[in-house]
Enzyme design. Structure first.
Site, PDB file in Angstrom:
ATOM      1  N   ASP A  85     -58.566  -9.288 -16.386  1.00 51.66           N
ATOM      2  CA  ASP A  85     -58.526  -9.586 -14.507  1.00 51.66           C
ATOM      3  C   ASP A  85     -58.989 -11.049 -14.700  1.00 51.66           C
ATOM      4  O   ASP A  85     -59.990 -10.834 -15.031  1.00 51.66           O
ATOM      5  CB  ASP A  85     -58.451  -8.332 -13.768  1.00 51.66           C
ATOM      6  CG  ASP A  85     -60.245  -7.722 -13.916  1.00 51.66           C
ATOM      7  OD1 ASP A  85     -60.752  -7.848 -15.075  1.00 51.66           O
ATOM      8  OD2 ASP A  85     -60.198  -8.021 -12.706  1.00 51.66           O
ATOM      9  N   GLU A 180     -62.199  -5.255 -14.070  1.00 49.49           N
ATOM     10  CA  GLU A 180     -63.265  -5.190 -14.346  1.00 49.49           C
ATOM     11  C   GLU A 180     -64.443  -6.245 -12.595  1.00 49.49           C
ATOM     12  O   GLU A 180     -65.362  -5.569 -12.417  1.00 49.49           O
ATOM     13  CB  GLU A 180     -63.952  -5.664 -14.997  1.00 49.49           C
ATOM     14  CG  GLU A 180     -64.996  -6.019 -15.459  1.00 49.49           C
ATOM     15  CD  GLU A 180     -66.334  -7.678 -15.161  1.00 49.49           C
ATOM     16  OE1 GLU A 180     -67.539  -7.271 -15.370  1.00 49.49           O
ATOM     17  OE2 GLU A 180     -65.460  -8.462 -14.288  1.00 49.49           O
TER      18      GLU A 180
HETATM   19 ZN   LIG Z   1     -66.289 -11.865 -16.699  1.00 51.08          ZN
END
Ligand SMILES: [Zn+2]
Length: 415
Positions: A85, A180
């Site tokens: 992401d 994340e």
């Molecule tokens: Zn990162």
């Protein structure tokens, strides 16, 4: 080892960044945005095309795969991990990566918004990249090197292992995670299924850097209960919780213990949110320190500040709630010193200057370390992350690929 190898990391990277994988901080689903799977599906296909039979994507957006051992030795199972992401801070849609060959040291204006200029004065690391090939975005979006650089490097290292069976290694697990950037990268990870002993995230900055420390982190909530009456008849009765909250904030130290006045290994006490009405006010704090004992000291200090203020308001009361957030991964890594030692050795063998760094924040690696997978963070080459000025050197990416290969080879050698 790599003289005749045609690295594929930058070619992969240029393709991967064109796929929008922005995670969504407001979503309660897992993954937080379905589009992250658009890249993960491609990664699975590419791994399968390389001959990685067990590569697969699960419903939560995690990619798992195994590069099987090719040695008779009993080698600990390693995992290389990166997140697919990109950050919500800048758009990740219609990213147009631009390759600037053989950088000469000039400032670089990005073509789709020429007010976006990469200047050496702002990014001194650019000086070290003279002669390198640099990739930037076009000015309207972020680039996504955080962490598609790590993804592309792990993919290229996989290609290297597959095409160079003379490099001996144990089982190597590949893990690509979603979310994340919104702090949910490890929520649905299945470490049992992964079956790795030690891990390395590839999500760092300049070539040769290795991060084995993060903050330890708690949050504190101070809830102040005032005394409420009709304001017209409040004399000697009302105690306004908002004013107490104001006093508490005004009593915090300014020159020290604040994010805006600390750096390197100093911790801080940081109010992040105030909420309330005259009757009741809440102040949320985050507390940070590299030493977990230091958190306690800062919390005791904050408590003493609140108590001192409250002495002026005998009819009011307060609550003080401490919640553990995450812990410095060094506490775990120090129990398995070879994880960091072999990474240092691998960086050396890649011909790079080692640069040990401490992260003033948390990482998926720190969470994974405490979940049972000791996991320092290796450089991936990312620069100016979460911004439209993000850039990365192709040569730094290739050095990250070399470092991955060396790490696996060193673990086999020393087993
Ligand atoms: Zn990162």
């Amino acid at each position: 080892m790599f003289e005749n190898y045609s690295f594929t990391a930058s070619e992969r990277f240029m393709r991967y960044v064109q796929i929008d994988t922005q995670s969504d901080p407001l979503s309660n689903t897992q993954p937080t945005s379905e589009k992250q799977k658009d890249l993960s599906k491609i990664l699975v296909e590419e791994l399968k095309a390389m001959g990685i039979a067990d590569a697969h994507l699960d419903e939560f957006g995690y990619v798992y795969a195994t590069i099987p051992s090719n040695t008779n030795k009993n080698v600990p199972v390693l995992c290389f991990c990166a997140h697919v992401d990109t950050a919500p801070d800048a758009s990740g849609k219609n990213v147009k990566p631009i390759l600037h060959k053989t950088y000469q040291g000039q400032d670089i204006a990005l073509p789709d918004d020429t007010t976006q200029v990469l200047r050496k004065a702002d990014f001194p690391y650019m000086e070290k990249l003279i002669g390198h090939d640099i990739i930037t975005a076009s000015g309207k979006t972020l680039l996504g090197s955080d962490d598609k650089a790590g993804v592309a490097e792990i993919m290229d290292a996989t290609n290297y292992f597959i095409t160079h069976p003379e490099i001996k290694h144990g089982d190597i697990k590949i893990l690509f995670t979603p979310d994340e950037e919104v702090g949910k990268g490890t929520v649905k990870v299945d470490l049992k299924k992964l079956g790795a002993d030690f891990g390395y995230t590839l999500d760092g900055g300049e070539a040769g850097s290795l991060e084995d420390e993060t903050f330890s982190a708690d949050s504190v909530q101070v809830i102040i209960h005032g005394v409420i009456t009709h304001p017209g008849y409040a004399k000697d009765k009302m105690v306004n919780a908002l004013k107490i909250a104001g006093d508490v904030l005004a009593s915090l130290p300014r020159a020290e213990l604040s994010p805006e006045t600390t750096e390197a290994r100093q911790g801080f006490i940081h109010p992040t949110r105030v909420d309330g009405i005259a009757e009741k006010a809440t102040i949320d704090f985050i507390i940070r320190d590299f030493v977990t004992d230091g958190l306690k000291k800062k919390e005791d200090f904050l408590l003493s500040v609140v108590e001192m203020v409250m002495e002026n308001y005998p009819k009011a009361s307060f609550e003080f709630k401490v919640t553990e957030q995450y812990r410095n991964m060094k506490e775990v890594l120090d129990q398995h010193p070879q994880v960091v030692e072999y990474a240092k050795e691998a960086i050396n063998r890649s011909g790079l200057q080692l640069k040990m760094e401490s992260i003033r924040g948390g990482t998926d690696g720190s969470r994974l370390s405490f979940m049972g997978l000791p996991c320092p963070n290796l450089f991936a080459g990312e620069q100016a992350i979460h911004s439209k000025l993000e850039f990365i050197s192709v040569q730094d990416m290739n050095k990250a690929v070399e470092t991955i290969v060396h790490i696996a080879a060193i673990w086999e050698e020393k087993s």
